[in-house]
Design an enzyme around this catalytic site. Sequence first.
Site, short mmCIF file in Angstrom:
data_model
loop_
_atom_site.label_atom_id
_atom_site.label_comp_id
_atom_site.label_asym_id
_atom_site.label_seq_id
_atom_site.Cartn_x
_atom_site.Cartn_y
_atom_site.Cartn_z
N ARG A 168 0.84 -1.21 0.00
CA ARG A 168 0.00 0.00 0.00
C ARG A 168 0.88 1.26 0.00
O ARG A 168 0.60 2.24 -0.65
CB ARG A 168 -0.93 0.06 1.23
CG ARG A 168 -1.77 -1.17 1.53
CD ARG A 168 -3.04 -1.20 0.70
NE ARG A 168 -2.80 -1.52 -0.70
CZ ARG A 168 -2.43 -2.73 -1.15
NH1 ARG A 168 -2.30 -3.75 -0.34
NH2 ARG A 168 -2.22 -2.94 -2.43
N HIS B 289 -8.21 6.81 11.37
CA HIS B 289 -7.81 5.41 11.24
C HIS B 289 -6.31 5.27 11.01
O HIS B 289 -5.85 4.24 10.52
CB HIS B 289 -8.60 4.73 10.10
CG HIS B 289 -10.05 4.54 10.44
ND1 HIS B 289 -11.02 4.22 9.51
CD2 HIS B 289 -10.70 4.60 11.64
CE1 HIS B 289 -12.20 4.10 10.11
NE2 HIS B 289 -12.03 4.34 11.39
N SER C 159 -19.06 4.60 3.16
CA SER C 159 -20.21 3.69 3.04
C SER C 159 -21.16 3.77 4.23
O SER C 159 -22.27 3.23 4.16
CB SER C 159 -19.72 2.26 2.87
OG SER C 159 -18.87 1.90 3.95
N ILE D 106 -6.01 6.24 5.10
CA ILE D 106 -4.65 6.21 5.64
C ILE D 106 -3.65 6.78 4.63
O ILE D 106 -2.47 6.88 4.93
CB ILE D 106 -4.26 4.77 6.11
CG1 ILE D 106 -4.39 3.75 4.97
CG2 ILE D 106 -5.13 4.36 7.29
CD1 ILE D 106 -3.96 2.33 5.37
N ASP D 107 -4.13 7.17 3.45
CA ASP D 107 -3.23 7.80 2.47
C ASP D 107 -3.00 9.27 2.86
O ASP D 107 -3.61 9.78 3.79
CB ASP D 107 -3.81 7.68 1.04
CG ASP D 107 -5.12 8.46 0.86
OD1 ASP D 107 -5.13 9.68 1.12
OD2 ASP D 107 -6.13 7.86 0.45
P1 OAD Z 1 -15.90 1.79 1.74
O1 OAD Z 1 -15.12 1.03 0.74
O2 OAD Z 1 -16.70 1.05 2.74
O3 OAD Z 1 -16.92 2.74 0.98
C1 OAD Z 1 -16.51 3.57 -0.06
C2 OAD Z 1 -17.66 4.49 -0.39
O4 OAD Z 1 -17.21 5.38 -1.39
C3 OAD Z 1 -18.90 3.80 -0.93
O5 OAD Z 1 -20.05 4.32 -0.27
C4 OAD Z 1 -18.92 4.18 -2.40
O6 OAD Z 1 -20.24 4.33 -2.92
C5 OAD Z 1 -18.20 5.51 -2.39
N1 OAD Z 1 -17.49 5.84 -3.63
C6 OAD Z 1 -16.76 5.01 -4.42
N2 OAD Z 1 -16.21 5.70 -5.43
C7 OAD Z 1 -16.61 6.99 -5.29
C8 OAD Z 1 -16.39 8.18 -6.03
N3 OAD Z 1 -15.64 8.21 -7.13
N4 OAD Z 1 -16.97 9.32 -5.58
C9 OAD Z 1 -17.76 9.32 -4.48
N5 OAD Z 1 -17.99 8.23 -3.74
C10 OAD Z 1 -17.44 7.08 -4.13
O7 OAD Z 1 -14.89 2.82 2.44
P2 OAD Z 1 -15.02 3.62 3.81
O8 OAD Z 1 -16.43 4.05 4.04
O9 OAD Z 1 -13.97 4.66 3.78
O10 OAD Z 1 -11.24 1.15 8.27
O11 OAD Z 1 -14.63 2.53 4.85
C11 OAD Z 1 -14.58 2.87 6.20
C12 OAD Z 1 -13.50 2.09 6.89
O12 OAD Z 1 -13.69 0.69 6.68
C13 OAD Z 1 -12.09 2.32 6.39
O13 OAD Z 1 -11.48 3.46 6.92
C14 OAD Z 1 -11.39 1.10 6.84
C15 OAD Z 1 -12.40 0.10 6.39
O14 OAD Z 1 -12.33 -1.13 6.90
C16 OAD Z 1 -10.16 0.62 8.85
O15 OAD Z 1 -9.26 0.10 8.22
C17 OAD Z 1 -10.16 0.72 10.35
#
Ligand code: OAD
Length: 237
Positions: free
Chosen positions: A59, A111, A180, A95-96
């Site tokens: 990563r 995170h 999400s 984390i980026d």
């Molecule tokens: P997810 O992968 O769960 O969700 C990504 C979200 O981004 C989804 O709701 C997509 O619809 C949306 N999405 C994708 N592409 C997009 C775009 N071009 N423009 C706008 N929206 C877009 O990621 P997170 O919600 O960040 O935690 O996940 C939360 C946490 O779960 C992360 O920080 C990580 C993970 O496990 C840890 O590692 C502790």
Amino acid sequence: MAMSEPIVVLTGAGVSAESGIRTFRASDGLWEDHRVEDVATPEGFASDPLLVHRFYNERRQQLRDPSVRPNPAHEALARLEREYDGDVLVVTQNIDDLHERAGSRNVVHMHGELLKARCAGCGAVVAAVGDLGPTDSCEACGALGAMRPHVVWFGEIPLLMDEISSAIQRCGTFVAIGTSGLVYPAAGFVQVAGLAGAHTVEINLTTSYVTSVFDEVVTGPAGEQVPAWVERLLART
Ligand code: OAD
């Protein structure tokens, strides 16, 4: 709302998707071909530290790839911080370092951060630009094999929650971008902000698990919708 009231921006993997970093919950349920339990839990690290280090090393290498750079959503949020006549705090689950590279200064990584390592013994946090491994020793206390990625894994408590909670209580606008709504406590921030009187906005490619809680919903790619939202907001100030 007075137009200098603080703004809290919560970002998730969707804000970095257009920079070439895969989201967590893509259709296959895997994170870069690994089961999340294997690479993002303390138990996974205890049972196979080499695998987990290799995963985060990859990563980290991906982040150094010249094709991975901030996209217009990151840039618009940096512009918002520069031009808005009030505080703007970016609370990111990512984390980026793409918010910082775009120019945002007021960023909290709840995170953790890929480019940092932490000693599991003394808690020292140090820069980690290159690879980490199971035999690295801690610069601060000398402990051998104690360095781990400075990231929050499932079952661990997110970082800087006091600072985040008080910013959410005070903000006039709360916007969640590309997340999400599945992982708590971040998924619950919109309820807290709404109860505290903030106007809440969601920007996402599609509906999230908490879309119905927001006052305003903007659907579309972050790279297009975030610059447009920032433009509208600054035009009102
Ligand atoms: P997810 O992968 O769960 O969700 C990504 C979200 O981004 C989804 O709701 C997509 O619809 C949306 N999405 C994708 N592409 C997009 C775009 N071009 N423009 C706008 N929206 C877009 O990621 P997170 O919600 O960040 O935690 O996940 C939360 C946490 O779960 C992360 O920080 C990580 C993970 O496990 C840890 O590692 C502790």
